[in-house]
Every structure is written in structure tokens, then in C-alpha cells.
Motif scaffolding. Structure first.
Motif, PDB file in Angstrom:
ATOM      1  N   VAL A   1       0.859  -1.184   0.000  1.00  0.00           N
ATOM      2  CA  VAL A   1       0.000   0.000   0.000  1.00  0.00           C
ATOM      3  C   VAL A   1       0.896   1.235   0.000  1.00  0.00           C
ATOM      4  O   VAL A   1       1.782   1.361   0.851  1.00  0.00           O
ATOM      5  CB  VAL A   1      -0.926   0.034   1.236  1.00  0.00           C
ATOM      6  N   ALA A   2       0.689   2.117  -0.951  1.00  0.00           N
ATOM      7  CA  ALA A   2       1.520   3.324  -1.040  1.00  0.00           C
ATOM      8  C   ALA A   2       0.648   4.562  -1.104  1.00  0.00           C
ATOM      9  O   ALA A   2      -0.396   4.575  -1.766  1.00  0.00           O
ATOM     10  CB  ALA A   2       2.414   3.266  -2.275  1.00  0.00           C
ATOM     11  N   VAL A   3       1.086   5.616  -0.418  1.00  0.00           N
ATOM     12  CA  VAL A   3       0.395   6.905  -0.487  1.00  0.00           C
ATOM     13  C   VAL A   3       1.067   7.770  -1.540  1.00  0.00           C
ATOM     14  O   VAL A   3       2.276   7.981  -1.525  1.00  0.00           O
ATOM     15  CB  VAL A   3       0.408   7.615   0.880  1.00  0.00           C
ATOM     16  N   SER A   4       0.264   8.248  -2.478  1.00  0.00           N
ATOM     17  CA  SER A   4       0.754   9.144  -3.516  1.00  0.00           C
ATOM     18  C   SER A   4      -0.096  10.414  -3.495  1.00  0.00           C
ATOM     19  O   SER A   4      -0.759  10.697  -2.492  1.00  0.00           O
ATOM     20  CB  SER A   4       0.714   8.445  -4.882  1.00  0.00           C
ATOM     21  N   ILE A   5      -0.082  11.165  -4.575  1.00  0.00           N
ATOM     22  CA  ILE A   5      -0.700  12.491  -4.578  1.00  0.00           C
ATOM     23  C   ILE A   5      -1.684  12.630  -5.735  1.00  0.00           C
ATOM     24  O   ILE A   5      -1.364  12.283  -6.880  1.00  0.00           O
ATOM     25  CB  ILE A   5       0.380  13.585  -4.671  1.00  0.00           C
ATOM     26  N   VAL A   6      -2.868  13.144  -5.423  1.00  0.00           N
ATOM     27  CA  VAL A   6      -3.885  13.395  -6.441  1.00  0.00           C
ATOM     28  C   VAL A   6      -3.313  14.302  -7.540  1.00  0.00           C
ATOM     29  O   VAL A   6      -2.660  15.309  -7.262  1.00  0.00           O
ATOM     30  CB  VAL A   6      -5.127  14.052  -5.794  1.00  0.00           C
ATOM     31  N   GLY A   7      -3.555  13.912  -8.768  1.00  0.00           N
ATOM     32  CA  GLY A   7      -3.186  14.754  -9.904  1.00  0.00           C
ATOM     33  C   GLY A   7      -1.719  14.746 -10.283  1.00  0.00           C
ATOM     34  O   GLY A   7      -1.284  15.614 -11.050  1.00  0.00           O
ATOM     35  N   SER A   8      -0.961  13.765  -9.786  1.00  0.00           N
ATOM     36  CA  SER A   8       0.490  13.783 -10.025  1.00  0.00           C
ATOM     37  C   SER A   8       0.853  13.881 -11.499  1.00  0.00           C
ATOM     38  O   SER A   8       1.745  14.656 -11.876  1.00  0.00           O
ATOM     39  CB  SER A   8       1.131  12.527  -9.421  1.00  0.00           C
ATOM     40  N   GLU A   9       0.178  13.112 -12.345  1.00  0.00           N
ATOM     41  CA  GLU A   9       0.536  13.096 -13.771  1.00  0.00           C
ATOM     42  C   GLU A   9       0.049  14.352 -14.489  1.00  0.00           C
ATOM     43  O   GLU A   9       0.470  14.632 -15.604  1.00  0.00           O
ATOM     44  CB  GLU A   9      -0.015  11.831 -14.446  1.00  0.00           C
ATOM     45  N   ARG A  10      -0.824  15.123 -13.843  1.00  0.00           N
ATOM     46  CA  ARG A  10      -1.346  16.339 -14.479  1.00  0.00           C
ATOM     47  C   ARG A  10      -0.437  17.544 -14.257  1.00  0.00           C
ATOM     48  O   ARG A  10      -0.700  18.615 -14.822  1.00  0.00           O
ATOM     49  CB  ARG A  10      -2.753  16.653 -13.935  1.00  0.00           C
ATOM     50  N   LEU A  11       0.608  17.390 -13.434  1.00  0.00           N
ATOM     51  CA  LEU A  11       1.507  18.511 -13.132  1.00  0.00           C
ATOM     52  C   LEU A  11       2.968  18.101 -13.389  1.00  0.00           C
ATOM     53  O   LEU A  11       3.790  18.038 -12.476  1.00  0.00           O
ATOM     54  CB  LEU A  11       1.328  18.950 -11.674  1.00  0.00           C
ATOM     55  N   PRO A  12       3.298  17.834 -14.652  1.00  0.00           N
ATOM     56  CA  PRO A  12       4.646  17.341 -14.966  1.00  0.00           C
ATOM     57  C   PRO A  12       5.746  18.369 -14.717  1.00  0.00           C
ATOM     58  O   PRO A  12       6.925  18.006 -14.690  1.00  0.00           O
ATOM     59  CB  PRO A  12       4.550  16.986 -16.455  1.00  0.00           C
ATOM     60  N   ALA A  13       5.385  19.632 -14.510  1.00  0.00           N
ATOM     61  CA  ALA A  13       6.409  20.637 -14.224  1.00  0.00           C
ATOM     62  C   ALA A  13       6.989  20.488 -12.820  1.00  0.00           C
ATOM     63  O   ALA A  13       8.055  21.028 -12.519  1.00  0.00           O
ATOM     64  CB  ALA A  13       5.823  22.043 -14.389  1.00  0.00           C
TER      65      ALA A  13
END
Length: 262
Positions: free
Chosen positions: A102-114
Motif C-alpha cells: 500500500v503506497a500513499v501518492s498524490i492526487v493529480g500527479s501526472e497532471r503537473l509534470p512541471a
């Protein structure tokens, strides 16, 4: 989520980053349910970067929860952290027979490539998906507790510049409670989004926070302002799917409970 479907009593669960804000809450919740929980961190002799103590900690564990965070947010360093840590953890899981990552990541990560940080989280997710270990990725929005740091980052002299894009932060207790349920359920081999109950203008959330803390800084609505160096679009910081889990605590209620009264 139906908690009755697959919870096994007395599981051994390793929480990497188990002494941090989220990890410590998850550890306490799982221990209260009767599980054997290892709160893993370098201070406990368990290091996902060097591999120190990792195999020993994971031996006999059914589930590993990864809530680690990079000590540096510099682009190259954060990418190296998440890739090295995740590779080491997944290799140790294969060796020791772990059946749920189980890993915690961040909403929208791929939408903010900068954002170098979010590029690193996307790289971490790709490693997890490519591994033979069954997994659940929990993409969360920003925590209530982080709003003060956002204000500091966006401050120039006594003015805070932020756009009015939608912002849907979540209470850390709500994230931890949902994680504790996900950990003991069957792996999804997919991603869940988790957010707070309200999508509000970003600038307004920070404005409310500063007023509640009797902070004299002024929030200026600036649609060109960046978020930790990253330009935002209207929906960058809120869940992209319709089936996101929502916390129960509203930001205004949290502010009322946690800010000093005069």
C-alpha cells in the motif's frame, strides 16, 4: 469499502515512515485492532534507502504500507529517493513473501509534470505497478496541516499570492482512518483517490487559515501564481475520478478546533 470482506486477525504490518504525521496515526489505529505493527524508520534501524534492517523487518509481514517522504524536494534528489526506496522495498517484499503493498501518492500527479516532486511520485507508482506484488495506491490531496506551509511558500513580504483554482485538502486523521481500512482489505491492483469533503478556491482556503491564526498577511488572488514552483489549472488539485473517498472533517471545522481563540 466493506471492512468485513478480507480482514485477517493478527496480521503483521510494516509501516514505512511509521513515525511521521500519517504513519504514526496508521500504526496506532492498526495496533488498536490487534495487529502486529512495525513502525519502520531510519531512527528505528530500518532504512529503505540503504536497505538496512529492511528484510528483517518485512520477514513474516503480510502487508507493507509506504508513507515515506524524501528529505529533499530538489528534483534529482527526490526522484532518486522514491526510485531507490521503492525498488529496495519491493525487492524485499518479493524475498519475504509480502502479499499487499500500500503506497500513499498524490492526487493529480501526472497532471503537473512541471513539478519534480510529482514526477518522482509518478515514477514511484510505475515501479509499484510493474512489480509482482499485489498493490493499492492511495492518491491523497494535500493535508489541512500543510496549509500554513503553503502560505509561507507563496509569501512575498506581507502578501500571499495564490490562484483561485479548486483546492480540496483532507484532514490527516481522515486519511489515516481510510488507510487503516485499505491496509486490511484485499489489494485493488489499482488506485484510490482520497480528498476532503469540500472543493474550495485555493486562495480562499489560505485566507481563512491566516484569519483564523490572526496572521496579518494579505492573500492576493493571482491566477499566474505557482504552487511550489508549478503552474496550476482549475482542477489540478482535486480528484479526477467520480469515486474518490471523501473525509468527513470540513476545513472550517478543523480551523475552529485547532486555532487559538481571542
Amino acid at each position: 469499502m466493506n471492512e468485513k470482506t478480507s480482514e485477517t486477525k493478527n496480521m503483521k504490518i510494516v509501516v514505512l515512515g511509521g513515525t511521521g504525521l500519517i504513519g504514526s496515526k496508521v500504526v496506532n489505529l492498526l495496533r488498536a485492532r490487534g495487529h502486529e505493527v512495525v513502525a519502520a524508520s531510519p531512527s528505528q534501524g530500518i532504512n529503505s534507502i540503504t536497505g538496512e534492517g529492511l528484510t528483517e523487518a518485512l520477514t513474516g509481514a503480510q502487508v507493507v504500507v509506504d508513507v515515506t517522504n524524501s528529505p529533499s524536494f530538489e528534483d534529482k534528489a527526490v526522484l532518486e529517493f522514491f526510485e531507490t526506496s521503492t525498488r529496495n522495498v519491493l525487492a524485499a517484499e518479493v524475498k519475504t513473501g509480502v502479499i499487499h503493498h500500500v503506497a500513499v501518492s498524490i492526487v493529480g500527479s501526472e497532471r503537473l509534470p512541471a513539478s519534480g516532486y510529482l514526477r518522482a511520485k509518478v515514477a514511484q507508482e510505475k515501479l509499484i505497478k510493474a512489480s509482482p506484488i499485489p498493490y493499492t495506491i492511495v492518491r491523497a490531496t494535500q493535508f489541512f496541516e500543510f496549509v500554513g506551509r503553503i502560505a509561507d511558500e507563496a509569501t512575498s513580504e506581507q502578501t500571499v499570492h495564490l490562484p483561485s483554482v479548486l483546492f480540496q485538502p483532507v484532514f490527516s486523521e481522515d486519511l489515516a482512518a481510510n488507510l487503516a481500512k485499505i491496509v486490511v482489505a484485499k489489494p485493488l491492483n489499482g488506485t484510490i483517490e482520497l480528498a476532503g469533503p469540500d472543493a474550495l478556491p485555493f486562495d480562499e482556503v489560505v485566507r481563512q487559515y491566516l484569519v483564523a491564526h490572526h496572521d496579518p498577511r494579505t492573500v492576493v488572488t493571482d491566477e499566474q501564481a505557482h504552487y511550489f514552483g508549478t503552474p496550476l489549472e482549475k482542477h489540478s488539485l482535486i480528484p479526477g475520478g467520480k469515486n474518490a473517498l471523501l473525509g468527513s472533517c470540513h476545513f472550517a471545522d478543523w480551523l475552529n478546533r485547532t486555532t487559538p481563540q481571542r
